[in-house]
Each structure stands twice: as structure tokens, then as C-alpha cells.
Design a protein around this motif. Structure first.
Motif, PDB file in Angstrom:
ATOM      1  N   UNK A  63       0.827  -1.214   0.000  1.00 12.48           N
ATOM      2  CA  UNK A  63       0.000   0.000   0.000  1.00 12.48           C
ATOM      3  C   UNK A  63       0.859   1.262   0.000  1.00 12.48           C
ATOM      4  N   UNK A  64       1.893   1.299   0.841  1.00 16.25           N
ATOM      5  CA  UNK A  64       2.741   2.491   0.899  1.00 16.25           C
ATOM      6  C   UNK A  64       3.532   2.678  -0.392  1.00 16.25           C
ATOM      7  N   UNK A  65       4.008   1.590  -0.975  1.00  9.42           N
ATOM      8  CA  UNK A  65       4.739   1.679  -2.248  1.00  9.42           C
ATOM      9  C   UNK A  65       3.808   2.113  -3.374  1.00  9.42           C
ATOM     10  N   UNK A  66       2.588   1.575  -3.404  1.00  4.85           N
ATOM     11  CA  UNK A  66       1.619   1.982  -4.431  1.00  4.85           C
ATOM     12  C   UNK A  66       1.293   3.467  -4.306  1.00  4.85           C
ATOM     13  N   UNK A  67       1.150   3.960  -3.079  1.00  3.22           N
ATOM     14  CA  UNK A  67       0.903   5.389  -2.875  1.00  3.22           C
ATOM     15  C   UNK A  67       2.077   6.233  -3.351  1.00  3.22           C
ATOM     16  N   UNK A  68       3.296   5.769  -3.094  1.00  2.00           N
ATOM     17  CA  UNK A  68       4.476   6.506  -3.554  1.00  2.00           C
ATOM     18  C   UNK A  68       4.499   6.587  -5.072  1.00  2.00           C
ATOM     19  N   UNK A  69       4.100   5.515  -5.736  1.00  2.00           N
ATOM     20  CA  UNK A  69       4.083   5.492  -7.199  1.00  2.00           C
ATOM     21  C   UNK A  69       2.955   6.365  -7.753  1.00  2.00           C
ATOM     22  N   UNK A  70       1.770   6.264  -7.153  1.00  2.00           N
ATOM     23  CA  UNK A  70       0.616   6.991  -7.683  1.00  2.00           C
ATOM     24  C   UNK A  70       0.601   8.469  -7.299  1.00  2.00           C
ATOM     25  N   UNK A  71       0.994   8.784  -6.068  1.00  2.00           N
ATOM     26  CA  UNK A  71       0.830  10.147  -5.571  1.00  2.00           C
ATOM     27  C   UNK A  71       2.138  10.873  -5.293  1.00  2.00           C
ATOM     28  N   UNK A  72       3.222  10.146  -5.168  1.00  2.00           N
ATOM     29  CA  UNK A  72       4.499  10.766  -4.816  1.00  2.00           C
ATOM     30  C   UNK A  72       5.498  10.784  -5.945  1.00  2.00           C
ATOM     31  N   UNK A  73       5.061  10.488  -7.136  1.00  2.00           N
ATOM     32  CA  UNK A  73       5.984  10.337  -8.257  1.00  2.00           C
ATOM     33  C   UNK A  73       6.341  11.673  -8.898  1.00  2.00           C
ATOM     34  N   UNK A 105      -3.902  10.901   3.172  1.00  2.76           N
ATOM     35  CA  UNK A 105      -5.146  11.018   3.935  1.00  2.76           C
ATOM     36  C   UNK A 105      -5.997   9.802   3.616  1.00  2.76           C
ATOM     37  N   UNK A 106      -6.480   9.127   4.643  1.00  2.00           N
ATOM     38  CA  UNK A 106      -7.358   7.980   4.445  1.00  2.00           C
ATOM     39  C   UNK A 106      -8.725   8.479   4.014  1.00  2.00           C
ATOM     40  N   UNK A 107      -9.372   7.751   3.104  1.00  2.00           N
ATOM     41  CA  UNK A 107     -10.679   8.158   2.603  1.00  2.00           C
ATOM     42  C   UNK A 107     -11.645   6.996   2.686  1.00  2.00           C
ATOM     43  N   UNK A 111     -15.235   6.082  -3.601  1.00  4.70           N
ATOM     44  CA  UNK A 111     -14.511   6.404  -4.817  1.00  4.70           C
ATOM     45  C   UNK A 111     -13.490   5.306  -5.046  1.00  4.70           C
ATOM     46  N   UNK A 112     -13.085   5.182  -6.302  1.00  2.00           N
ATOM     47  CA  UNK A 112     -12.067   4.178  -6.591  1.00  2.00           C
ATOM     48  C   UNK A 112     -10.744   4.662  -6.034  1.00  2.00           C
ATOM     49  N   UNK A 113     -10.070   3.823  -5.304  1.00  2.44           N
ATOM     50  CA  UNK A 113      -8.812   4.191  -4.674  1.00  2.44           C
ATOM     51  C   UNK A 113      -9.060   4.912  -3.356  1.00  2.44           C
ATOM     52  N   UNK A 114      -7.970   5.286  -2.695  1.00  2.00           N
ATOM     53  CA  UNK A 114      -8.076   6.048  -1.459  1.00  2.00           C
ATOM     54  C   UNK A 114      -8.329   5.223  -0.217  1.00  2.00           C
ATOM     55  N   UNK A 115      -8.409   3.919  -0.356  1.00  2.20           N
ATOM     56  CA  UNK A 115      -8.681   3.088   0.816  1.00  2.20           C
ATOM     57  C   UNK A 115      -7.446   2.338   1.306  1.00  2.20           C
ATOM     58  N   UNK A 116      -6.332   2.517   0.641  1.00  3.50           N
ATOM     59  CA  UNK A 116      -5.112   1.828   1.037  1.00  3.50           C
ATOM     60  C   UNK A 116      -4.654   2.180   2.433  1.00  3.50           C
ATOM     61  N   UNK A 117      -4.802   3.442   2.808  1.00  2.00           N
ATOM     62  CA  UNK A 117      -4.371   3.842   4.149  1.00  2.00           C
ATOM     63  C   UNK A 117      -5.304   3.330   5.225  1.00  2.00           C
TER      64      UNK A 117
END
Length: 171
Positions: A63-73, A105-107, A111-117
Motif C-alpha cells: 500500500x505504501x509503495x503503491x501510494x508513492x508510485x501513484x501520488x508521490x511520483x 489522507x485515508x478516505x 470512490x475508486x482508490x483512497x482506501x489503502x491507508x
């Protein structure tokens, strides 16, 4: 030189906890490789491959790696995975990316996505984010060595923890 001798204290390096750090490309393949290498490292440290805690750690890394790729790239920049076995018996997972302005931020919205946190919150004993100067951030989570789901909040409660720095929106 005088007859008095000066004592010089040489700092001794404390025995450090086992650590693993690796850089990955900010791609889906890089995120998958981070999860796979985390599992291999934990197995090398003696964690049973079929155990609940290695599964929890693998999910948190994913989850943290996917967030880094999607939102931190940022183009041309990757992300870093760090693992450390703490004296407390917890595993600390850190994922550092170059986008410090995009805080997680957890959501719970439909919506699609946003639930990883939310998954990270449910599996980690604690998690948060801190700046990584000059412009990045590190999102960290600690997985209990004894059981998963040991967070301070029930799985249904995603209220920010007092020691976390979170902002609306972001990851």
C-alpha cells in the motif's frame, strides 16, 4: 606534552537493529518488487513465510509503495523502502518519495482508490508521515511482531492520530 593525560572518549557504535534499504523506480513494477523484496528480507530475518505478521507487513509495504508510485511520483525520481526491526519487537516500514506537498489522507468515500491507508491503519500498530528535506516525505508504519490489527483506533475509525501530520486530500 604534560604529565597529565587527556582521556579522549571515542563513541562506540551501538549495535543497531537489522535494517534494509532499497531504491525502486516509481512504477507499478517497482512497487511490486518492493513488496517481494520486503517478504524475502523478512524471511531472511527469520519471519515465517506463512505467518500473519509477514502477510500484514507485505500488505503495508504494498500500500505504501503503491501510494508513492501513484501520488508521490516525479519524473526521473524513484522511491525508497526502508525496513528496520526495532528493539520494541515491531517492524518499522518507511517509504520515502519526492513529493512532500502531497500528504496522505485515508478516505472512506465511495470512490475508486483512497482506501489503502485504511488497510495500513487496520494492520499497523501505528503510522504517520514526516518531511524528508528538501522536498520529500516519508510515510512510515510499524507492524507488531506478535499480532496484527493492534492499532490505537478500531478499523472503522480513521481519525488522524495526534502524532501524525496529515492534510486533507493527497494520497
Amino acid at each position: 606534552m604534560t604529565s597529565e593525560s587527556a582521556e579522549i572518549e571515542i563513541p562506540q557504535r551501538a549495535t543497531s537493529a537489522p535494517q534494509f534499504t532499497q531504491l525502486f523506480s516509481a512504477t507499478r513494477r517497482g512497487a511490486r518488487l518492493a513488496r517481494l523484496l520486503a517478504v524475502e528480507q523478512l524471511a531472511a530475518w527469520g519471519w515465517p513465510r506463512d505467518g500473519e505478521r509477514i502477510d500484514a507487513a507485505a500488505l503495508v509495504v504494498a500500500e505504501l509503495a503503491a501510494n508513492a508510485v501513484m501520488h508521490g511520483r516525479l519524473d526521473g525520481r524513484g522511491f525508497r523502502l526502508g525496513l528496520a526491526l526495532l528493539p520494541s519487537g515491531r517492524l518499522r516500514i518507511e517509504v520515502t518519495d519526492p513529493r512532500g506537498e502531497s500528504l496522505p489522507a485515508a478516505s472512506r468515500e465511495d470512490v475508486e482508490g483512497g482506501r489503502g491507508l485504511i488497510i495500513v491503519d487496520a494492520l499497523a500498530a501505528d503510522w504517520g508521515v514526516h518531511p524528508y528535506p528538501p522536498s520529500g516525505k516519508t510515510v512510515w508504519a510499524e507492524v507488531s511482531a506478535t499480532r496484527t490489527g493492534a492499532g490505537r483506533h478500531p478499523a472503522g475509525d480513521c481519525a488522524p492520530r495526534p502524532d501524525n501530520q496529515r492534510a486533507p486530500g493527497g494520497e
